[in-house]
Design a protein around this motif. Structure first.
Motif, PDB file in Angstrom:
ATOM      1  N   TYR A  15       0.691  -1.205  -0.130  1.00 61.92           N
ATOM      2  CA  TYR A  15       0.054  -0.028  -0.016  1.00 61.92           C
ATOM      3  C   TYR A  15       0.760   1.304  -0.109  1.00 61.92           C
ATOM      4  O   TYR A  15       0.338   2.203  -0.554  1.00 61.92           O
ATOM      5  N   HIS A  16       1.991   1.142   0.668  1.00 58.97           N
ATOM      6  CA  HIS A  16       3.075   2.256   0.443  1.00 58.97           C
ATOM      7  C   HIS A  16       3.349   2.573  -1.187  1.00 58.97           C
ATOM      8  O   HIS A  16       3.198   3.648  -1.457  1.00 58.97           O
ATOM      9  N   LYS A  51       1.796   1.685  -3.524  1.00 57.75           N
ATOM     10  CA  LYS A  51       0.322   2.179  -4.272  1.00 57.75           C
ATOM     11  C   LYS A  51       0.367   3.746  -4.097  1.00 57.75           C
ATOM     12  O   LYS A  51      -0.162   4.360  -4.983  1.00 57.75           O
ATOM     13  N   GLU A  52       0.279   3.982  -2.837  1.00 61.82           N
ATOM     14  CA  GLU A  52       0.142   5.373  -2.667  1.00 61.82           C
ATOM     15  C   GLU A  52       1.265   6.206  -3.390  1.00 61.82           C
ATOM     16  O   GLU A  52       0.805   7.309  -3.646  1.00 61.82           O
ATOM     17  N   ARG A  53       2.271   5.941  -3.366  1.00 67.80           N
ATOM     18  CA  ARG A  53       3.476   6.505  -4.047  1.00 67.80           C
ATOM     19  C   ARG A  53       3.137   6.610  -5.496  1.00 67.80           C
ATOM     20  O   ARG A  53       3.396   7.743  -5.925  1.00 67.80           O
ATOM     21  N   TRP A  54       2.718   5.705  -6.253  1.00 70.24           N
ATOM     22  CA  TRP A  54       2.332   5.580  -7.580  1.00 70.24           C
ATOM     23  C   TRP A  54       1.311   6.560  -7.717  1.00 70.24           C
ATOM     24  O   TRP A  54       1.077   7.425  -8.712  1.00 70.24           O
ATOM     25  N   ARG A  55       0.327   6.699  -6.994  1.00 75.07           N
ATOM     26  CA  ARG A  55      -0.913   7.664  -7.122  1.00 75.07           C
ATOM     27  C   ARG A  55      -0.269   9.148  -6.912  1.00 75.07           C
ATOM     28  O   ARG A  55      -0.639   9.902  -7.619  1.00 75.07           O
ATOM     29  N   TYR A  56       0.728   9.148  -6.023  1.00 77.36           N
ATOM     30  CA  TYR A  56       1.256  10.719  -5.700  1.00 77.36           C
ATOM     31  C   TYR A  56       1.923  11.034  -7.078  1.00 77.36           C
ATOM     32  O   TYR A  56       2.005  12.055  -7.371  1.00 77.36           O
TER      33      TYR A  56
END
Length: 169
Positions: free
Chosen positions: A58-59, A61-66
């Motif tokens: 999830y880290h 995944k969140e980095r990719w979104r950012y």
């Protein structure tokens, strides 16, 4: 969860057990231990994993979104831009390492060679096809065709000389 996964894989006795999502929901309602387990989605399925893998997943995944949001905010070109038909995408990017003139000459020579090959007899075309396109050795073609290897070598040299004359015209 926005969708129901096709399957759920849980760890039981040191190996994974496959469950339907409905079976998983029933077990989760009956057994309070499932609240402490961690699952990540992989290709439409949920897989039980350790907490460290869950956090890393999830880290990332969140980095990719950012990063995707940063790209959009800064109007950076993405690969998806090439698939859209709007005027904002680039039609192509020139590769400076490619010499266009050489590419054109090469293609013209290939076209000329293809037309020259049609001027050969059927036996000559078979020999060229076997040796240059099927990448058979003279010895292999000799055993297939029943023609002595020396004869094949002589014919090949004559065919190449003939093609050279045709291409020089």
């Amino acid at each position: 969860m926005k969708y129901a996964p096709r399957k759920v894989y849980i760890k039981e006795n040191g190996s994974y057990t496959e469950l339907s999502y409905k079976e998983f929901c029933n077990r989760r309602e009956k057994n309070g231990d499932y609240a402490e387990k961690f699952f990540i989605p992989v290709q439409g399925c949920l897989i039980e994993t350790e907490q460290t893998h869950y956090v890393e997943f999830y880290h990332d995944k969140e980095r990719w979104r950012y990063l995707k949001k940063l790209d959009a905010d800064n109007s950076l070109l993405s690969l998806e831009a090439f698939e859209r038909d709007d005027d904002n995408s680039i039609n192509f990017i020139a590769d400076e390492a490619v010499n266009v003139a050489e590419t054109v000459v090469h293609r013209m020579m290939l076209d000329k060679l293809r037309s020259a090959l049609t001027m050969l007899s059927e036996d000559e075309q078979k020999l060229v096809n076997a040796i240059f396109f099927q990448e058979l050795s003279e010895r292999e073609w000799s055993s297939i065709s029943g023609i002595p290897q020396k004869t094949i070598n002589d014919r090949k040299r004559r065919i190449l000389a003939k093609l050279k004359k045709i291409l020089e015209k």
